[in-house]
Motif scaffolding. Sequence first.
Motif, PDB file in Angstrom:
ATOM      1  N   THR A  25      63.794 -34.414-120.105  1.00 32.54           N
ATOM      2  CA  THR A  25      64.586 -33.838-119.027  1.00 32.54           C
ATOM      3  C   THR A  25      63.744 -33.832-117.755  1.00 32.54           C
ATOM      4  O   THR A  25      62.684 -33.203-117.719  1.00 32.54           O
ATOM      5  N   PHE A  26      64.205 -34.557-116.762  1.00 32.70           N
ATOM      6  CA  PHE A  26      63.530 -34.639-115.477  1.00 32.70           C
ATOM      7  C   PHE A  26      64.391 -34.003-114.397  1.00 32.70           C
ATOM      8  O   PHE A  26      65.621 -34.099-114.432  1.00 32.70           O
ATOM      9  N   THR A  27      63.749 -33.357-113.423  1.00 29.60           N
ATOM     10  CA  THR A  27      64.401 -33.058-112.154  1.00 29.60           C
ATOM     11  C   THR A  27      63.664 -33.868-111.096  1.00 29.60           C
ATOM     12  O   THR A  27      62.442 -34.013-111.157  1.00 29.60           O
ATOM     13  N   ARG A  92      69.284 -34.197-105.045  1.00 30.69           N
ATOM     14  CA  ARG A  92      68.505 -33.536-106.090  1.00 30.69           C
ATOM     15  C   ARG A  92      69.198 -33.856-107.404  1.00 30.69           C
ATOM     16  O   ARG A  92      70.413 -33.668-107.538  1.00 30.69           O
ATOM     17  N   ARG A  94      69.184 -34.046-111.862  1.00 33.04           N
ATOM     18  CA  ARG A  94      68.701 -33.692-113.196  1.00 33.04           C
ATOM     19  C   ARG A  94      69.119 -34.819-114.106  1.00 33.04           C
ATOM     20  O   ARG A  94      70.300 -35.189-114.156  1.00 33.04           O
ATOM     21  N   ARG A 130      59.658 -34.014-111.516  1.00 34.21           N
ATOM     22  CA  ARG A 130      59.009 -33.088-112.438  1.00 34.21           C
ATOM     23  C   ARG A 130      59.623 -33.270-113.826  1.00 34.21           C
ATOM     24  O   ARG A 130      60.843 -33.306-113.979  1.00 34.21           O
ATOM     25  N   LEU A 131      58.754 -33.396-114.819  1.00 33.69           N
ATOM     26  CA  LEU A 131      59.209 -33.401-116.212  1.00 33.69           C
ATOM     27  C   LEU A 131      59.394 -31.962-116.646  1.00 33.69           C
ATOM     28  O   LEU A 131      58.456 -31.179-116.643  1.00 33.69           O
ATOM     29  N   GLU A 132      60.621 -31.613-117.021  1.00 29.13           N
ATOM     30  CA  GLU A 132      60.942 -30.231-117.368  1.00 29.13           C
ATOM     31  C   GLU A 132      60.823 -29.955-118.870  1.00 29.13           C
ATOM     32  O   GLU A 132      60.460 -28.857-119.271  1.00 29.13           O
ATOM     33  N   ASP A 133      61.150 -30.950-119.699  1.00 28.88           N
ATOM     34  CA  ASP A 133      61.195 -30.673-121.130  1.00 28.88           C
ATOM     35  C   ASP A 133      61.113 -31.983-121.905  1.00 28.88           C
ATOM     36  O   ASP A 133      61.502 -33.044-121.400  1.00 28.88           O
TER      37      ASP A 133
END
Length: 204
Positions: A25-27, A92, A94, A130-133
């Motif tokens: 999961t990236f933002t 922006r 996700r 940003r790598l979120e998960d």
Amino acid sequence: MQPHDIDAFFAPRASLDMEAYLTLTFTFECAGDPRVAAAHLASEQSTAQWRRIGVHEDFRPRHAAKVLELDATPLPAFSVPLGVIPPGPVHRCRAVIAHPHGNFGARLPNLISAVLGEGVYFAPGIPLIRLEDIGFPASYLAHFDGPQFGVAGVRERLQVHGRPLFFGVIKPNIGLAPGDFAPLGYEGWMGGLDIAKDDEMLAD
């Protein structure tokens, strides 16, 4: 990447054997078409160039990361000042990306290089990311033994119950001989540490 190449980096979740993929999961914030940016992100972290020049082949079905979900919200500008601003409308986003773990196998340094390495941070049109998960399928986790004791086992060995475990890293965190480490560890344990770590930077 040509416009007709974009679709090969997208897939419905139901069309994939998800046991063969990590889910990332990236933002990110991008300039231009978010769909094109997400395809570049999937490409750069997996196949990049997916065939040899002049050879009729395509490695994307087996090795390409695939965008499973993409949500994009228009922004008036990037959220932080940038030295060079890519052209195009700003969004922006996700994105959830399926990355085939066969690309790197059960090797964590290779995994990190793939999902947080050069390709991710140089994906065209994405200056902020940003790598979120990371989601790990059971088929991937089965390659690892897991922790030797686990939290419950550590508590039992140390006879520490009903309070947090206190853990500290001895400094310098690399280079100390056992005779130099021992008094520092002793001072830490006498001061209340439960565990003193001696190999923060040691990779071999």
